[in-house]
Design a protein around this motif. Sequence first.
Motif, mmCIF file in Angstrom:
data_model
loop_
_atom_site.group_PDB
_atom_site.id
_atom_site.type_symbol
_atom_site.label_atom_id
_atom_site.label_comp_id
_atom_site.label_asym_id
_atom_site.label_seq_id
_atom_site.Cartn_x
_atom_site.Cartn_y
_atom_site.Cartn_z
ATOM 1 N N TYR A 23 -3.086 5.047 -8.579
ATOM 2 C CA TYR A 23 -2.821 5.500 -9.939
ATOM 3 C C TYR A 23 -4.116 5.687 -10.724
ATOM 4 N N HIS A 24 -5.007 4.718 -10.614
ATOM 5 C CA HIS A 24 -6.212 4.766 -11.450
ATOM 6 C C HIS A 24 -7.382 5.496 -10.808
ATOM 7 N N ALA A 25 -7.405 5.566 -9.493
ATOM 8 C CA ALA A 25 -8.503 6.277 -8.838
ATOM 9 C C ALA A 25 -7.955 7.229 -7.787
ATOM 10 N N PRO A 26 -7.197 8.237 -8.229
ATOM 11 C CA PRO A 26 -6.643 9.179 -7.250
ATOM 12 C C PRO A 26 -7.762 9.914 -6.513
ATOM 13 N N ALA A 27 -7.543 10.167 -5.239
ATOM 14 C CA ALA A 27 -8.594 10.756 -4.418
ATOM 15 C C ALA A 27 -8.796 12.227 -4.759
ATOM 16 N N ASN A 28 -7.758 12.876 -5.208
ATOM 17 C CA ASN A 28 -7.897 14.298 -5.490
ATOM 18 C C ASN A 28 -6.842 14.736 -6.507
ATOM 19 N N ALA A 29 -6.894 16.004 -6.871
ATOM 20 C CA ALA A 29 -6.009 16.523 -7.911
ATOM 21 C C ALA A 29 -4.552 16.413 -7.496
ATOM 22 N N ARG B 55 -2.308 0.391 -7.545
ATOM 23 C CA ARG B 55 -3.330 0.429 -8.588
ATOM 24 C C ARG B 55 -4.424 1.468 -8.271
ATOM 25 N N ASP B 56 -4.897 1.442 -7.021
ATOM 26 C CA ASP B 56 -5.925 2.425 -6.584
ATOM 27 C C ASP B 56 -5.412 3.845 -6.762
ATOM 28 N N ARG C 44 0.866 -1.190 0.000
ATOM 29 C CA ARG C 44 0.000 0.000 0.000
ATOM 30 C C ARG C 44 0.895 1.230 0.000
ATOM 31 N N ILE C 45 0.360 2.313 -0.551
ATOM 32 C CA ILE C 45 1.092 3.571 -0.591
ATOM 33 C C ILE C 45 0.293 4.611 0.196
ATOM 34 N N VAL C 46 0.994 5.378 1.019
ATOM 35 C CA VAL C 46 0.367 6.517 1.691
ATOM 36 C C VAL C 46 0.917 7.765 1.007
ATOM 37 N N VAL C 47 0.061 8.474 0.273
ATOM 38 C CA VAL C 47 0.511 9.707 -0.360
ATOM 39 C C VAL C 47 0.300 10.827 0.642
ATOM 40 N N MET C 48 1.365 11.596 0.917
ATOM 41 C CA MET C 48 1.266 12.647 1.920
ATOM 42 C C MET C 48 1.492 14.014 1.301
ATOM 43 N N ALA D 262 -3.456 12.864 -8.145
ATOM 44 C CA ALA D 262 -3.438 12.629 -9.597
ATOM 45 C C ALA D 262 -2.200 13.260 -10.225
ATOM 46 N N ASP D 263 -1.865 14.456 -9.809
ATOM 47 C CA ASP D 263 -0.726 15.141 -10.416
ATOM 48 C C ASP D 263 0.610 14.645 -9.894
ATOM 49 N N PHE D 264 0.618 14.189 -8.622
ATOM 50 C CA PHE D 264 1.894 13.760 -8.052
ATOM 51 C C PHE D 264 2.307 12.390 -8.580
ATOM 52 N N ILE D 265 1.305 11.509 -8.806
ATOM 53 C CA ILE D 265 1.605 10.170 -9.299
ATOM 54 C C ILE D 265 1.396 10.162 -10.800
#
Lengths: 334, 272
Positions: free
Chosen positions: A229-235, A226-227, A210-214, A238-241
Amino acid sequence: MTSSTTTSITITSCAKTFADGTRALEPLDLSIQAGETLVLLGPSGCGKTTLLRIIAGLEAPDRGGRVLFGEEDVTHLPIERRNVGMVFQSYALFPNMTVWDNVAYGLKVRRMDKAAMKQRVEEMLAMMHIDALADRRIDQLSGGQRQRVALARAIAARPRVLLLDEPLTALDAGLRDRLRGEIDALLRSLGITAVYVTHDQAEAMVLGDRIVVMSAGRIAQIGTPRDIYHAPANAFVADFIGTTNRLRHKDATLVFRPEDADLVPPGEGMAQGIIQVVHFLGDRQRVHLHTDDGEAVIVEIGSRRRVAPGQRSGIAVRPEGMVHLSGNAEESAA
Amino acid sequence: MPSPYPRLFILLLPVMILFGAFFLIPMVQLALAGASGPQGLAAYASILTTPRHTQSMIATLLLAVSVTATALIVSTIAGLFLARHRFPGRSVLLALLTFPLAFPGVVVGFLIILLAGRQGVVGDVSRMLTGEKLVFAYSLAGLFVGYLYFSIPRVILTIMAAAEKLDGALLEAARSLGASTWQVTRDIILPALRPGLIASGAICFATAMGAFGTAFALATNIDVLPMTIYTEFTLNANVAGAASLSLVLGLVTWIALFIARSLSGATTAAAA
């Protein structure tokens, strides 16, 4: 003897405010399963290293925060009593000791008996393919060799948790890819709970269960690669990955990845544009376009197609390739 | 291409003149003077054959060694603390600590007399407490305190410089492997400070071997080597004896500095 039982980690309302008043971490909760590799990913200053240091016991969370290893509350235990293994970006190998002595240090400190220690150190050196370097001094090693020694040293005492702070950042690209693969294999074979800090998304994708994007001291999203990359929670996510395109189309903003778009004959597709730059990458080509509405779009196409700057082209997006932000798509990156 | 040697010779000439005029010629004269007495070359053995000279040498060596050891221990602890902690008044404290470096040896001797002399503070306090007046300024103990006073700041500054260069991640790595504070100090910090400890220890030792001003200010009957040389030369008019002792003193100090330099050079090379 130390047991090698791996452990889950539970973090509850951990915040960190430094003495000068800087808030490095907003209160956050996180649970890490036993044996899982969790990657903390984010730009510098996002709080990922602070979170790692709180788990390690190198920083104390603000009052009210708690860190649990399994059932045991370790919040007030200093790092030397948490039984963790740690790998640093700068390797932090002891310059006054040989490779062998570096790997053996954690065992010496624990007063392991000589025969068992010799066997364990040899096992670790063999596992990391550095047995030939046992008697070398640290300044006689290359960067990649140093990082192998650092890994061997960190796992030699069979820690409950392995913590890695940007371990590959100081290495050059080719070596980084190889060691990344080796670390992945190592973590799988040890089955150890691992927390891995990086700002490199490729590393995060390969290594993370799992990845925790901070971002700015908060968790922006937690999920599988996969989550994320394909279903980013917010902009921001989406832009960071990876790379994202935004295209206005009939009162809506379409968000998609370059590899989910295609160049089609002029007049077809959902937008029209002029090719500005073509980057040939070997396995594919990256094409930068300006749409007629003045938007910049990047499309990836197969490496054998012939396109050239100045050509007009249509842009099509595969319907299943649309990225749906779970949050507000217009929200600006934090 | 012209040979570089003539230019090199011209560039080195000033230092060669200075070296010859102020170092080589007096040294040769000193060596000759040492052998010019009634005993001839045997004067050089007086450090072993004359009991008073032997005693003086031993006392000086013991004093220098104990000052060096004490200064290293006290300053390492203080230097590490100062390098790792930030607190209000730290910079003032640092300025005060380096203050003794500004004093010549005679002034330090005077300060020791004010502290532990016949009218000294220590004497007054001890008389109030025990009835006995404690006076140690005019002895080796007074000299020990005086030398310590101007040795400590030097070592503290060296230790602080070395400690601030120490990579914090090394200490964290050692702790993550389970090392206690004491183990981290023994296994990581002290080895890293070793070159600095050796270098500043050598300076302490050399200073304590040769310092004259403080001893002279305290009393003329303190039996350390620089004082013995002075007495031989001025009171006994024993030029040969004074010269031979001077050379022996110089040689011992030079050897200490040389050993220290080669040791610390080797370890810095290893750490680089």
